[in-house]
Enzyme design. Structure first.
Site, PDB file in Angstrom:
ATOM      1  N   ARG A 165      -6.999  19.232  23.731  1.00 54.16           N
ATOM      2  CA  ARG A 165      -5.646  19.000  24.371  1.00 54.16           C
ATOM      3  C   ARG A 165      -4.867  17.615  24.305  1.00 54.16           C
ATOM      4  O   ARG A 165      -5.951  16.817  24.729  1.00 54.16           O
ATOM      5  CB  ARG A 165      -5.506  19.374  25.871  1.00 54.16           C
ATOM      6  CG  ARG A 165      -5.529  20.959  26.090  1.00 54.16           C
ATOM      7  CD  ARG A 165      -5.966  21.504  27.445  1.00 54.16           C
ATOM      8  NE  ARG A 165      -5.997  22.828  27.458  1.00 54.16           N
ATOM      9  CZ  ARG A 165      -5.084  23.759  27.590  1.00 54.16           C
ATOM     10  NH1 ARG A 165      -3.767  23.222  28.111  1.00 54.16           N
ATOM     11  NH2 ARG A 165      -5.237  25.037  27.685  1.00 54.16           N
ATOM     12  N   LYS A 198      -7.553   3.425  11.765  1.00 53.69           N
ATOM     13  CA  LYS A 198      -7.945   2.199  12.534  1.00 53.69           C
ATOM     14  C   LYS A 198      -7.168   1.908  13.887  1.00 53.69           C
ATOM     15  O   LYS A 198      -7.803   1.732  15.058  1.00 53.69           O
ATOM     16  CB  LYS A 198      -7.952   0.910  11.708  1.00 53.69           C
ATOM     17  CG  LYS A 198      -8.344  -0.181  12.183  1.00 53.69           C
ATOM     18  CD  LYS A 198      -8.360  -1.407  11.329  1.00 53.69           C
ATOM     19  CE  LYS A 198      -8.873  -2.862  12.026  1.00 53.69           C
ATOM     20  NZ  LYS A 198      -8.267  -3.056  13.338  1.00 53.69           N
ATOM     21  N   SER A 199      -5.882   2.279  13.951  1.00 49.51           N
ATOM     22  CA  SER A 199      -4.968   2.055  15.074  1.00 49.51           C
ATOM     23  C   SER A 199      -5.420   3.151  16.020  1.00 49.51           C
ATOM     24  O   SER A 199      -5.170   2.783  17.288  1.00 49.51           O
ATOM     25  CB  SER A 199      -3.588   2.335  14.545  1.00 49.51           C
ATOM     26  OG  SER A 199      -3.179   1.571  13.564  1.00 49.51           O
ATOM     27  N   TYR A 215      -3.961   4.362   9.620  1.00 46.36           N
ATOM     28  CA  TYR A 215      -3.781   5.075  10.719  1.00 46.36           C
ATOM     29  C   TYR A 215      -5.226   5.145  11.764  1.00 46.36           C
ATOM     30  O   TYR A 215      -5.131   4.918  12.980  1.00 46.36           O
ATOM     31  CB  TYR A 215      -2.927   6.213  10.550  1.00 46.36           C
ATOM     32  CG  TYR A 215      -2.497   7.006  11.586  1.00 46.36           C
ATOM     33  CD1 TYR A 215      -2.036   6.324  12.950  1.00 46.36           C
ATOM     34  CD2 TYR A 215      -2.265   8.348  11.711  1.00 46.36           C
ATOM     35  CE1 TYR A 215      -1.389   6.913  13.899  1.00 46.36           C
ATOM     36  CE2 TYR A 215      -1.651   9.034  12.903  1.00 46.36           C
ATOM     37  CZ  TYR A 215      -1.173   8.360  14.001  1.00 46.36           C
ATOM     38  OH  TYR A 215      -0.472   8.881  14.974  1.00 46.36           O
ATOM     39  N   GLU A 225      -4.972   9.517   4.979  1.00 47.03           N
ATOM     40  CA  GLU A 225      -5.213  10.736   6.072  1.00 47.03           C
ATOM     41  C   GLU A 225      -4.273  11.854   6.410  1.00 47.03           C
ATOM     42  O   GLU A 225      -3.167  11.836   5.752  1.00 47.03           O
ATOM     43  CB  GLU A 225      -5.151   9.891   7.431  1.00 47.03           C
ATOM     44  CG  GLU A 225      -4.035   9.450   8.326  1.00 47.03           C
ATOM     45  CD  GLU A 225      -3.176   8.574   7.600  1.00 47.03           C
ATOM     46  OE1 GLU A 225      -2.203   9.027   7.221  1.00 47.03           O
ATOM     47  OE2 GLU A 225      -3.750   7.412   7.516  1.00 47.03           O
ATOM     48  N   ASP A 229       0.962  -1.248  -0.152  1.00 44.95           N
ATOM     49  CA  ASP A 229      -0.088  -0.045   0.082  1.00 44.95           C
ATOM     50  C   ASP A 229       0.803   1.424   0.032  1.00 44.95           C
ATOM     51  O   ASP A 229       0.674   2.119  -0.589  1.00 44.95           O
ATOM     52  CB  ASP A 229      -1.138   0.087   1.143  1.00 44.95           C
ATOM     53  CG  ASP A 229      -1.842  -0.999   0.939  1.00 44.95           C
ATOM     54  OD1 ASP A 229      -2.696  -1.190   0.272  1.00 44.95           O
ATOM     55  OD2 ASP A 229      -1.934  -1.866   2.180  1.00 44.95           O
ATOM     56  N   THR A 271      -8.781   1.832   7.263  1.00 49.45           N
ATOM     57  CA  THR A 271      -8.240   0.789   7.705  1.00 49.45           C
ATOM     58  C   THR A 271      -6.710   0.846   7.936  1.00 49.45           C
ATOM     59  O   THR A 271      -5.858  -0.159   8.207  1.00 49.45           O
ATOM     60  CB  THR A 271      -8.023  -0.422   6.390  1.00 49.45           C
ATOM     61  OG1 THR A 271      -7.895   0.385   5.324  1.00 49.45           O
ATOM     62  CG2 THR A 271      -9.885  -0.665   6.464  1.00 49.45           C
TER      63      THR A 271
HETATM   64  P1  NAP Z   1       4.274   2.330   6.052  1.00 42.92           P
HETATM   65  O1  NAP Z   1       5.393   1.742   6.796  1.00 42.92           O
HETATM   66  O2  NAP Z   1       4.336   2.614   4.417  1.00 42.92           O
HETATM   67  O3  NAP Z   1       2.779   1.671   6.450  1.00 42.92           O
HETATM   68  C1  NAP Z   1       2.555   1.239   7.473  1.00 42.92           C
HETATM   69  C2  NAP Z   1       1.615   0.089   7.451  1.00 42.92           C
HETATM   70  O4  NAP Z   1       0.194   0.483   7.018  1.00 42.92           O
HETATM   71  C3  NAP Z   1       1.847  -0.846   6.148  1.00 42.92           C
HETATM   72  O5  NAP Z   1       1.710  -2.162   6.593  1.00 42.92           O
HETATM   73  C4  NAP Z   1       0.951  -0.483   4.976  1.00 42.92           C
HETATM   74  O6  NAP Z   1       0.720  -1.616   4.217  1.00 42.92           O
HETATM   75  C5  NAP Z   1      -0.254  -0.112   5.758  1.00 42.92           C
HETATM   76  N1  NAP Z   1      -1.168   0.782   5.168  1.00 42.92           N
HETATM   77  C6  NAP Z   1      -1.044   1.621   4.495  1.00 42.92           C
HETATM   78  N2  NAP Z   1      -2.042   2.425   3.832  1.00 42.92           N
HETATM   79  C7  NAP Z   1      -3.196   1.444   4.395  1.00 42.92           C
HETATM   80  C8  NAP Z   1      -4.563   1.279   4.144  1.00 42.92           C
HETATM   81  N3  NAP Z   1      -5.236   2.194   3.451  1.00 42.92           N
HETATM   82  N4  NAP Z   1      -5.497   0.242   4.586  1.00 42.92           N
HETATM   83  C9  NAP Z   1      -4.546  -0.422   5.412  1.00 42.92           C
HETATM   84  N5  NAP Z   1      -3.406  -0.590   5.556  1.00 42.92           N
HETATM   85  C10 NAP Z   1      -2.657   0.273   5.030  1.00 42.92           C
HETATM   86  O7  NAP Z   1       4.142   3.937   6.571  1.00 42.92           O
HETATM   87  P2  NAP Z   1       4.332   5.256   6.147  1.00 42.92           P
HETATM   88  O8  NAP Z   1       4.822   5.547   4.935  1.00 42.92           O
HETATM   89  O9  NAP Z   1       4.826   6.051   7.564  1.00 42.92           O
HETATM   90  O10 NAP Z   1       2.643   5.945   6.138  1.00 42.92           O
HETATM   91  C11 NAP Z   1       1.898   5.196   5.087  1.00 42.92           C
HETATM   92  C12 NAP Z   1       0.722   4.978   5.643  1.00 42.92           C
HETATM   93  O11 NAP Z   1       0.747   4.008   6.697  1.00 42.92           O
HETATM   94  C13 NAP Z   1      -0.006   6.379   6.556  1.00 42.92           C
HETATM   95  O12 NAP Z   1      -0.875   6.931   5.762  1.00 42.92           O
HETATM   96  C14 NAP Z   1      -0.841   5.589   7.571  1.00 42.92           C
HETATM   97  O13 NAP Z   1      -2.234   5.566   7.486  1.00 42.92           O
HETATM   98  C15 NAP Z   1      -0.238   4.323   7.809  1.00 42.92           C
HETATM   99  N6  NAP Z   1       0.402   4.326   9.039  1.00 42.92           N
HETATM  100  C16 NAP Z   1      -0.306   3.564  10.147  1.00 42.92           C
HETATM  101  C17 NAP Z   1       0.395   3.631  11.468  1.00 42.92           C
HETATM  102  C18 NAP Z   1      -0.444   3.082  12.580  1.00 42.92           C
HETATM  103  O14 NAP Z   1      -1.265   2.254  12.216  1.00 42.92           O
HETATM  104  N7  NAP Z   1      -0.166   3.524  13.586  1.00 42.92           N
HETATM  105  C19 NAP Z   1       1.734   4.262  11.610  1.00 42.92           C
HETATM  106  C20 NAP Z   1       2.397   4.528  10.492  1.00 42.92           C
HETATM  107  C21 NAP Z   1       1.816   4.667   9.160  1.00 42.92           C
HETATM  108  P3  NAP Z   1       1.791  -1.985   3.385  1.00 42.92           P
HETATM  109  O15 NAP Z   1       2.825  -3.054   4.134  1.00 42.92           O
HETATM  110  O16 NAP Z   1       1.063  -2.991   2.169  1.00 42.92           O
HETATM  111  O17 NAP Z   1       2.600  -1.081   2.554  1.00 42.92           O
END
Ligand code: NAP
EC number: 2.7.1.23
Length: 254
Positions: A134, A151-152, A149, A109, A32, A147
């Site tokens: 705050r 979701k987390s 960030y 997001e 993704d 699904t």
């Molecule tokens: P990243 O390491 O590229 O992605 C973090 C994880 O989020 C990977 O497993 C990715 O899947 C998954 N992901 C991304 N978009 C998704 C979606 N729409 N639905 C379900 N899973 C998804 O992180 P990054 O480059 O820092 O940021 C890219 C996105 O990752 C952000 O937009 C954010 O939504 C998400 N993220 C989430 C968290 C959290 O949940 N705490 C933390 C950091 C980032 P793949 O392995 O297939 O790439």
């Protein structure tokens, strides 16, 4: 031969023309994250570009095809003329104290956060004050991002055909003195969320990319008039993807 070269060869054999500057279809190989990067590379052409994702072992929530499926994918691309699936994007408009306006577009997001010290901000829905926040920060996500960030952060998973935005809190302070709603909220297509920070610097993320913000007056979040378009011929059953990504095979859990 690597997947990219195999894919190029198969596409050339079917008569497709490779145009990295003005493509009709962008095919990503990765997860993704790769698809999100490709979206930002072509975000200026988002109305004319369709995306297809091939995933190579990551979570691959929005990547339809596995690497061993690429012949099938190329065959389907050659014959399919159906309407693409269009999912909402988030428009971020940041107004600065000096009167500048900066726009960004997100697939998943945008969050505003402070790494140290509390983020103090007023939250408005349309132009009406909703709450004084705050805490560590706030996140506004699209249904696609629900699904990720969102979701987390305890947000609901929202079907991406719905035109809605969801705001979730990041570690809000709630006590007798400070109070927020403490639940995610989902707003309607004609509504918008404004965050007026009471901080001269903080971090804003757009699909995970960091922007260091100084002297922002207001950040407005609304559904963009543009959408991201995915080719529909893949396995686009949303709830099967959710089950597959987050619950796994039910049979195995018995
Ligand atoms: P990243 O390491 O590229 O992605 C973090 C994880 O989020 C990977 O497993 C990715 O899947 C998954 N992901 C991304 N978009 C998704 C979606 N729409 N639905 C379900 N899973 C998804 O992180 P990054 O480059 O820092 O940021 C890219 C996105 O990752 C952000 O937009 C954010 O939504 C998400 N993220 C989430 C968290 C959290 O949940 N705490 C933390 C950091 C980032 P793949 O392995 O297939 O790439």
């Amino acid at each position: 031969m690597c997947i990219r070269d195999r894919l190029k060869k198969l596409l050339q054999e079917k008569g497709f023309i490779f145009d990295a500057r003005y493509p009709d279809v962008v095919i990503t190989v990765g997860g993704d994250g790769t698809l999100i990067n490709a979206f930002h590379r072509y975000e200026n052409q988002v109305d004319s570009v369709r995306f297809i994702g091939i995933h190579t072992g990551h979570l691959g929530f929005y990547t339809d095809w596995r690497n061993y499926d690429i012949e099938k994918m190329v065959d389907a691309l050659a014959v399919t003329k159906g309407e693409p699936a269009k999912y909402p994007l988030l428009e971020i408009k940041m107004l600065t104290e000096s009167g500048e306006t900066h726009y960004h577009l997100a697939v998943n997001e945008s969050a505003v956060k402070r790494v140290s010290h509390t983020l103090v901000a007023d939250v408005y829905i349309n132009d009406q004050l909703f709450e004084n926040f705050r805490g560590d920060g706030l996140c506004v996500s699209t249904p696609t991002g629900s699904t990720a960030y969102g979701k987390s952060l305890g947000g609901a998973v929202i079907h991406p055909r719905l035109k809605a935005l969801q705001m979730t809190e990041i570690a809000s302070i709630n006590n007798r003195v400070f109070r927020t709603l403490s639940s995610p909220i989902v707003i309607a297509p004609d509504q918008w969320i404004s965050i007026v920070p009471n901080a001269d610097h903080f971090v804003m993320t757009v699909d995970g990319a960091r922007i260091d913000v100084r002297n922002a007056k207001k950040i407005e979040y609304r559904i963009s008039r543009h959408s991201i378009q995915f080719d529909q011929f893949g396995h686009h059953h949303f709830w099967s993807r959710v089950q597959n990504a987050f619950i796994g095979d039910n049979e195995k859990n018995d």
